[in-house]
Motif scaffolding. Structure first.
Motif, short mmCIF file in Angstrom:
data_model
loop_
_atom_site.label_atom_id
_atom_site.label_comp_id
_atom_site.label_asym_id
_atom_site.label_seq_id
_atom_site.Cartn_x
_atom_site.Cartn_y
_atom_site.Cartn_z
N ASP A 208 25.57 -14.69 48.20
CA ASP A 208 26.32 -15.66 47.40
C ASP A 208 27.11 -14.98 46.30
N THR A 209 26.49 -14.02 45.59
CA THR A 209 27.22 -13.32 44.53
C THR A 209 28.31 -12.42 45.11
N ALA A 210 28.02 -11.81 46.26
CA ALA A 210 29.04 -10.95 46.89
C ALA A 210 30.27 -11.75 47.27
N VAL A 211 30.06 -12.94 47.84
CA VAL A 211 31.20 -13.78 48.24
C VAL A 211 31.99 -14.23 47.02
N ALA A 212 31.30 -14.61 45.95
CA ALA A 212 32.00 -15.06 44.73
C ALA A 212 32.88 -13.94 44.18
N LEU A 213 32.38 -12.71 44.17
CA LEU A 213 33.17 -11.59 43.65
C LEU A 213 34.32 -11.23 44.59
N LEU A 214 34.08 -11.33 45.90
CA LEU A 214 35.15 -11.03 46.85
C LEU A 214 36.27 -12.06 46.77
N ASP A 219 41.83 -13.20 45.36
CA ASP A 219 42.82 -14.02 44.66
C ASP A 219 43.66 -13.23 43.67
N ASN A 220 43.20 -12.02 43.32
CA ASN A 220 43.90 -11.23 42.30
C ASN A 220 44.05 -9.76 42.71
N PRO A 221 44.60 -9.48 43.88
CA PRO A 221 44.69 -8.07 44.32
C PRO A 221 45.57 -7.23 43.41
N GLU A 222 46.57 -7.85 42.78
CA GLU A 222 47.47 -7.08 41.92
C GLU A 222 46.81 -6.62 40.63
N ARG A 223 45.65 -7.19 40.30
CA ARG A 223 44.97 -6.82 39.05
C ARG A 223 43.86 -5.79 39.27
N LEU A 224 43.75 -5.27 40.48
CA LEU A 224 42.73 -4.26 40.77
C LEU A 224 43.27 -2.84 40.62
N ASP A 225 44.10 -2.62 39.61
CA ASP A 225 44.66 -1.29 39.43
C ASP A 225 43.78 -0.38 38.60
N SER A 226 42.79 -0.94 37.90
CA SER A 226 41.90 -0.11 37.10
C SER A 226 40.56 -0.81 36.92
N ARG A 304 31.80 -2.84 37.11
CA ARG A 304 32.37 -1.54 37.46
C ARG A 304 31.87 -1.07 38.83
N GLU A 305 30.59 -1.32 39.12
CA GLU A 305 30.05 -0.95 40.43
C GLU A 305 30.81 -1.66 41.54
N VAL A 306 30.99 -2.98 41.37
CA VAL A 306 31.69 -3.77 42.39
C VAL A 306 33.13 -3.29 42.55
N PHE A 307 33.79 -2.99 41.45
CA PHE A 307 35.18 -2.53 41.51
C PHE A 307 35.31 -1.29 42.39
N HIS A 308 34.48 -0.30 42.15
CA HIS A 308 34.59 0.95 42.92
C HIS A 308 34.23 0.76 44.39
N LEU A 309 33.28 -0.13 44.68
CA LEU A 309 32.94 -0.40 46.07
C LEU A 309 34.09 -1.10 46.78
N VAL A 310 34.72 -2.03 46.11
CA VAL A 310 35.85 -2.75 46.72
C VAL A 310 37.03 -1.83 46.89
N LYS A 311 37.29 -0.94 45.93
CA LYS A 311 38.39 -0.01 46.06
C LYS A 311 38.18 0.93 47.25
N GLN A 312 36.92 1.31 47.50
CA GLN A 312 36.61 2.14 48.66
C GLN A 312 36.97 1.42 49.93
N LEU A 313 36.67 0.12 49.99
CA LEU A 313 36.97 -0.67 51.18
C LEU A 313 38.47 -0.79 51.39
N GLN A 314 39.21 -0.97 50.27
CA GLN A 314 40.66 -1.13 50.39
C GLN A 314 41.34 0.17 50.80
N SER A 315 40.79 1.32 50.35
CA SER A 315 41.40 2.61 50.67
C SER A 315 40.97 3.17 52.01
#
Length: 319
Positions: A208-214, A219-226, A304-315
């Motif tokens: 449930d928390t993973a889906v909420a964060l995803l 909804d905001n891919p342009e804001r995942l620059d940092s 911060r943990e979630v950010f780096h995991l998601v960036k790994q998936l995107q890259s």
């Protein structure tokens, strides 16, 4: 735990006694701390002490109780509210947990009101047999009540009949909702495993928390620059404020509130099961920090943990 016959708590805690057969645990629960009592099977009060309502506190409670004997049964007040987490922990340790009602008025007038007495009463209820409904069996018992009175129930008082019918209907409704929750959780798990399986490997993150964060990320891919931008997006970045010469930080009330709530659930799950988070919390409590202030930092860390995991998936290259 401190002995009821020894005035000094610290000296009693240092006293080690060989376990003398079975003992019964009784717990008076509150939001932040629980009061526990250990009784012998003959009803003698062996020890009482107070413990924080945290995973570390539960472990310490049971560890100290077992110094007095073998713990097989525990009476807990409020197994569906303040005592729910403790009940789950004790059940996982193989201890039978009994839901205990509050001390009756006559007994309270005779003995007085205090947390140690309430904890002792919880254990006495188990010993006397007054606490008959075991926490995991209470729902099943109510579910067996039918919505229509049978011939055997015809002699019951109307109030008893109405109570049985109401409990039966509520139990069936709870069962239906629980089944729907399990179905939704299974669907969410499959979605996360398909798109971001790494998130489920992180302590405290469920489907449930993973889906909420995803959803927030999508909804905001342009804001995942940092890292800082995602922390701000989730509403967990510190907000600097000043008043005269005083500089301070206040709670950030902006950002995606669903993502903020998901991070809140992650942190409180870690407070129950993650030793590192528990140690951090206990250390900051000793420093005099407030609970709300303490939770803010682990929420930023989780973001911060979630950010780096998601960036790994995107890259990662598409297969």
């Amino acid at each position: 735990m401190s002995s009821s016959t020894v005035p000094s708590t610290s000296s009693a805690l240092r006293t080690r006694r060989r376990p003398a057969g079975e003992v019964v645990l009784g717990v008076d629960t509150h939001r932040d701390v629980h009061m526990a009592a250990v009784l012998s099977v003959s009803g003698a009060v062996l020890a009482t002490d107070e413990f924080p309502a945290t995973a570390a506190g539960y472990r310490d409670l049971l560890k100290r109780a077992r110094k007095w004997g073998t713990v097989r049964r525990a009476g807990v007040e409020g197994t569906g509210s303040y005592g729910a987490s403790l009940s789950r922990y004790l059940l996982a340790q193989g201890i039978d947990v009994f839901d205990v009602n509050r001390m009756d008025r006559a007994d309270r007038r005779r003995r007085g009101k205090s947390d140690p007495l309430d904890a002792q009463n919880a254990a006495q209820s188990v010993l006397s047999g007054r606490a008959r409904a075991r926490a995991p069996e209470l729902f099943r018992t109510c579910a067996q009540f039918t919505g229509v009175c049978s011939r055997e129930d015809a002699g019951e008082e109307p109030v008893v009949q109405a109570t049985r019918i109401t409990l039966g209907l509520l139990a069936h409704r709870i069962g239906q909702l629980s089944e729907q929750i399990r179905d939704v959780e299974a669907r969410l798990t499959r979605l996360v495993e398909r798109h971001a399986p790494q998130l489920l490997d992180v302590v405290g993150i469920g489907p449930d928390t993973a889906v909420a964060l995803l959803i927030t990320v999508g909804d905001n891919p342009e804001r995942l620059d940092s890292e800082a931008s995602f922390v701000a997006l989730c509403g967990v970045s510190p907000v600097e404020r000043s008043s005269g010469l005083r500089q301070y930080r206040r709670l950030n009330r902006g950002g995606d509130r669903q993502a903020n709530a998901a991070l809140h659930r992650i942190v409180f799950t870690r407070l129950r099961v993650d030793p590192r988070t528990q140690d951090y919390y206990e250390r900051r409590i000793k420093e005099g920090k407030a609970r709300r202030e303490i939770v803010r930092c682990p929420k930023r860390y989780a973001a911060r943990e979630v950010f780096h995991l998601v960036k790994q998936l995107q890259s990662a290259p598409c297969s």
